[in-house]
Scaffold this motif. Structure first.
Motif, PDB file in Angstrom:
ATOM      1  N   GLU A 185       0.829  -1.209   0.000  1.00  0.00           N
ATOM      2  CA  GLU A 185       0.000   0.000   0.000  1.00  0.00           C
ATOM      3  C   GLU A 185       0.860   1.256   0.000  1.00  0.00           C
ATOM      4  O   GLU A 185       0.610   2.208  -0.762  1.00  0.00           O
ATOM      5  N   LEU A 186       1.874   1.292   0.845  1.00  0.00           N
ATOM      6  CA  LEU A 186       2.687   2.503   0.942  1.00  0.00           C
ATOM      7  C   LEU A 186       3.588   2.686  -0.284  1.00  0.00           C
ATOM      8  O   LEU A 186       3.849   3.818  -0.692  1.00  0.00           O
ATOM      9  N   ARG A 187       4.040   1.602  -0.882  1.00  0.00           N
ATOM     10  CA  ARG A 187       4.786   1.723  -2.136  1.00  0.00           C
ATOM     11  C   ARG A 187       3.904   2.362  -3.211  1.00  0.00           C
ATOM     12  O   ARG A 187       4.371   3.183  -4.003  1.00  0.00           O
ATOM     13  N   ALA A 188       2.624   1.980  -3.230  1.00  0.00           N
ATOM     14  CA  ALA A 188       1.691   2.553  -4.204  1.00  0.00           C
ATOM     15  C   ALA A 188       1.471   4.044  -3.958  1.00  0.00           C
ATOM     16  O   ALA A 188       1.070   4.775  -4.870  1.00  0.00           O
ATOM     17  N   GLN A 189       1.737   4.503  -2.719  1.00  0.00           N
ATOM     18  CA  GLN A 189       1.607   5.919  -2.380  1.00  0.00           C
ATOM     19  C   GLN A 189       2.958   6.650  -2.437  1.00  0.00           C
ATOM     20  O   GLN A 189       3.095   7.748  -1.910  1.00  0.00           O
ATOM     21  N   ASP A 190       3.944   6.032  -3.059  1.00  0.00           N
ATOM     22  CA  ASP A 190       5.239   6.668  -3.300  1.00  0.00           C
ATOM     23  C   ASP A 190       6.121   6.746  -2.060  1.00  0.00           C
ATOM     24  O   ASP A 190       6.959   7.638  -1.931  1.00  0.00           O
ATOM     25  N   PHE A 191       5.947   5.783  -1.147  1.00  0.00           N
ATOM     26  CA  PHE A 191       6.843   5.666   0.004  1.00  0.00           C
ATOM     27  C   PHE A 191       7.780   4.477  -0.216  1.00  0.00           C
ATOM     28  O   PHE A 191       7.401   3.471  -0.810  1.00  0.00           O
ATOM     29  N   VAL A 192       8.981   4.614   0.312  1.00  0.00           N
ATOM     30  CA  VAL A 192       9.996   3.570   0.197  1.00  0.00           C
ATOM     31  C   VAL A 192      10.313   3.050   1.600  1.00  0.00           C
ATOM     32  O   VAL A 192      10.568   3.843   2.512  1.00  0.00           O
ATOM     33  N   PRO A 193      10.313   1.709   1.814  1.00  0.00           N
ATOM     34  CA  PRO A 193      10.747   1.199   3.116  1.00  0.00           C
ATOM     35  C   PRO A 193      12.209   1.528   3.342  1.00  0.00           C
ATOM     36  O   PRO A 193      13.050   1.290   2.470  1.00  0.00           O
ATOM     37  N   TYR A 194      12.505   2.112   4.503  1.00  0.00           N
ATOM     38  CA  TYR A 194      13.836   2.678   4.738  1.00  0.00           C
ATOM     39  C   TYR A 194      14.637   1.914   5.791  1.00  0.00           C
ATOM     40  O   TYR A 194      15.792   1.594   5.584  1.00  0.00           O
ATOM     41  N   GLN A 195      14.025   1.641   6.924  1.00  0.00           N
ATOM     42  CA  GLN A 195      14.749   0.921   7.967  1.00  0.00           C
ATOM     43  C   GLN A 195      13.787   0.343   8.994  1.00  0.00           C
ATOM     44  O   GLN A 195      12.622   0.735   9.070  1.00  0.00           O
ATOM     45  N   ILE A 196      14.296  -0.613   9.766  1.00  0.00           N
ATOM     46  CA  ILE A 196      13.566  -1.142  10.913  1.00  0.00           C
ATOM     47  C   ILE A 196      14.022  -0.362  12.138  1.00  0.00           C
ATOM     48  O   ILE A 196      15.195  -0.408  12.516  1.00  0.00           O
ATOM     49  N   ALA A 197      13.091   0.364  12.747  1.00  0.00           N
ATOM     50  CA  ALA A 197      13.430   1.213  13.885  1.00  0.00           C
ATOM     51  C   ALA A 197      13.428   0.432  15.193  1.00  0.00           C
ATOM     52  O   ALA A 197      14.248   0.684  16.080  1.00  0.00           O
ATOM     53  N   GLU A 198      12.482  -0.497  15.340  1.00  0.00           N
ATOM     54  CA  GLU A 198      12.376  -1.279  16.560  1.00  0.00           C
ATOM     55  C   GLU A 198      11.894  -2.684  16.226  1.00  0.00           C
ATOM     56  O   GLU A 198      11.210  -2.893  15.220  1.00  0.00           O
ATOM     57  N   VAL A 199      12.254  -3.623  17.088  1.00  0.00           N
ATOM     58  CA  VAL A 199      11.818  -5.011  16.959  1.00  0.00           C
ATOM     59  C   VAL A 199      11.138  -5.419  18.254  1.00  0.00           C
ATOM     60  O   VAL A 199      11.671  -5.203  19.345  1.00  0.00           O
ATOM     61  N   ASN A 200       9.945  -5.985  18.140  1.00  0.00           N
ATOM     62  CA  ASN A 200       9.208  -6.464  19.310  1.00  0.00           C
ATOM     63  C   ASN A 200       9.254  -7.990  19.335  1.00  0.00           C
ATOM     64  O   ASN A 200       8.685  -8.645  18.458  1.00  0.00           O
ATOM     65  N   ARG A 201       9.948  -8.542  20.318  1.00  0.00           N
ATOM     66  CA  ARG A 201      10.071  -9.988  20.474  1.00  0.00           C
ATOM     67  C   ARG A 201       9.304 -10.445  21.704  1.00  0.00           C
ATOM     68  O   ARG A 201       9.110  -9.678  22.648  1.00  0.00           O
ATOM     69  N   HIS A 202       8.897 -11.707  21.702  1.00  0.00           N
ATOM     70  CA  HIS A 202       8.181 -12.257  22.853  1.00  0.00           C
ATOM     71  C   HIS A 202       8.677 -13.662  23.150  1.00  0.00           C
ATOM     72  O   HIS A 202       8.998 -14.427  22.236  1.00  0.00           O
TER      73      HIS A 202
END
Length: 300
Positions: A185-202
Motif C-alpha cells: 500500500e505505501l509503495r503505491a503511495q510513493d513511500f519507500v521502506p527505509y529501515q527497521i526502527a524497533e523489533v518487538n520480540r516475545h
C-alpha cells in the motif's frame, strides 16, 4: 552541544514555512518516549494524537503538554466497528486477538483476549479529520488497523515525509494485515521502506517446571516498527517543504546522518540552503555516531 541546540541550528538553516506536523495514531505511550520526543522538546513540532481507549485518553488528557492536541478518536475506514479494550492497554485494537495467542505466547496474552471489553465505536477516515491540516511525520501503532488508515488517508499522506508504522511479522489479531500488505500500500503511495526502527520480540509459553535454571530469550518476533520515506531515490522531485521536514526528521527521529546529508545536498543544489549556514551544524554532526535500531519493550 545538546541535541536540542544542534536541531535548532539545523532548523534555522532550513527555515521551513511552518512547524513540523506530527500525527500520532495510537498515542498511548506504552513504550516510553515517542520517536518525535526530541523534536517536541526543541519546540519545533505540533503533535496531533489520537487515542480511542477511554482510560488511555483520560491519562493523556490529564497531563497536557505544549504543542500537543489529543483527540478521543479511532482512525480507520470511517465505519462502525468494535474496539476491543484490553486490560493490557497495549493490546487494545479494533480487531480481536486470535484464539492461539494465549497457548502460544502465555497468560498475558490470554488475559488480554479473554478479558477484553467490547466498546462500539465509529472510526473516522484520516482524510476526513479537519484537525489534521498538514502531515509531515505519521507515527502509527494501533494493533492491526494500520492498513485501513493508509487506504483512507491518501490525500493527507500525499506530502508526508516520513511514516513509522508497527507492522506484524506474525499477525496476532483476527484479520490483521501483515508487513507485506503495508509495504504494498505505501509503495503505491510513493513511500519507500527505509529501515527497521524497533523489533518487538516475545518469549514463548512453556511449562516453567522444565526450565530449572535454563536461560531463555524472547525468540519470537511479533512486530517491527518500520520507517517509510517519501521516495528518497527520486529526491529531485520531492516538494521543497517536504524535503525540509524530512531533513529535520532524519536527524531528530532517526539519527540517520547520511539521509540528513543527502537532503542537504539536494537543498543546496536547489539554492534553498546556503552551505555557509550549515557549517556549525555539520561540525556538530561530525562528533556523533549514527543511531542503532532499538529493541522494543515487551508488553509482557
Amino acid at each position: 552541544m545538546r541535541p536540542v541546540d544542534r536541531l535548532l541550528l539545523l532548523h534555522k538553516a532550513l527555515s521551513p514555512a511552518r512547524q513540523t506536523s506530527v500525527v500520532d495514531i495510537g498515542a498511548n505511550p506504552i513504550n516510553g518516549s515517542p520517536p518525535y520526543a526530541l523534536l517536541r522538546r526543541a519546540g519545533l513540532c505540533h503533535v496531533t494524537g489520537f487515542e480511542p481507549d477511554p482510560n488511555a485518553f483520560a491519562a493523556l488528557a490529564a497531563a497536557p503538554l505544549a504543542n500537543l492536541t489529543i483527540l478521543p478518536v479511532a482512525v480507520g475506514a470511517g465505519t462502525s466497528t468494535t474496539l476491543h479494550v484490553s486490560p493490557h492497554s497495549g493490546l487494545t485494537s479494533t480487531l480481536p486477538l486470535a484464539d492461539w495467542v494465549g497457548p502460544y505466547l502465555g497468560p498475558y496474552w490470554q488475559r488480554g483476549r479473554d478479558e477484553a471489553r467490547a466498546l462500539p465505536i465509529t472510526t473516522r477516515k484520516l482524510d476526513d479529520i479537519p484537525e489534521v491540516t498538514a502531515l509531515d511525520f505519521l507515527k502509527i501503532d494501533i494493533q492491526g488497523g494500520e492498513l485501513a488508515v493508509f487506504q483512507n488517508g491518501r490525500s493527507k499522506l500525499a506530502t508526508t515525509a516520513m511514516i513509522q508504522t508497527e507492522a506484524a511479522l506474525l499477525p496476532c489479531y483476527e484479520g490483521q494485515a501483515g508487513l507485506g500488505a503495508q509495504i504494498a500500500e505505501l509503495r503505491a503511495q510513493d513511500f519507500v521502506p527505509y529501515q527497521i526502527a524497533e523489533v518487538n520480540r516475545h518469549r514463548l509459553a512453556y511449562d516453567p517446571t522444565l526450565a530449572r535454571g535454563v536461560q531463555t530469550a524472547r525468540s519470537q518476533v511479533l512486530e517491527l516498527d518500520v520507517i517509510f520515506l517519501r521516495d528518497p531515490i527520486n529526491i529531485a522531485l520531492m516538494p521543497l517543504e517536504c524535503l525540509k521536514h524530512m531533513t529535520l526528521l532524519a536527524d531528530a527521529v532517526l539519527g540517520a546522518y547520511d539521509l540528513v546529508l543527502r537532503c542537504l545536498t539536494e537543498l543546496i543544489r536547489r539554492k534553498a540552503v546556503h552551505r555557509d549556514d550549515i557549517t556549525t551544524y555539520l561540525a556538530e554532526l561530525a562528533k556523533l555516531s549514527p543511531a542503532k535500531p532499538r529493541e522494543k519493550a515487551s508488553r509482557a
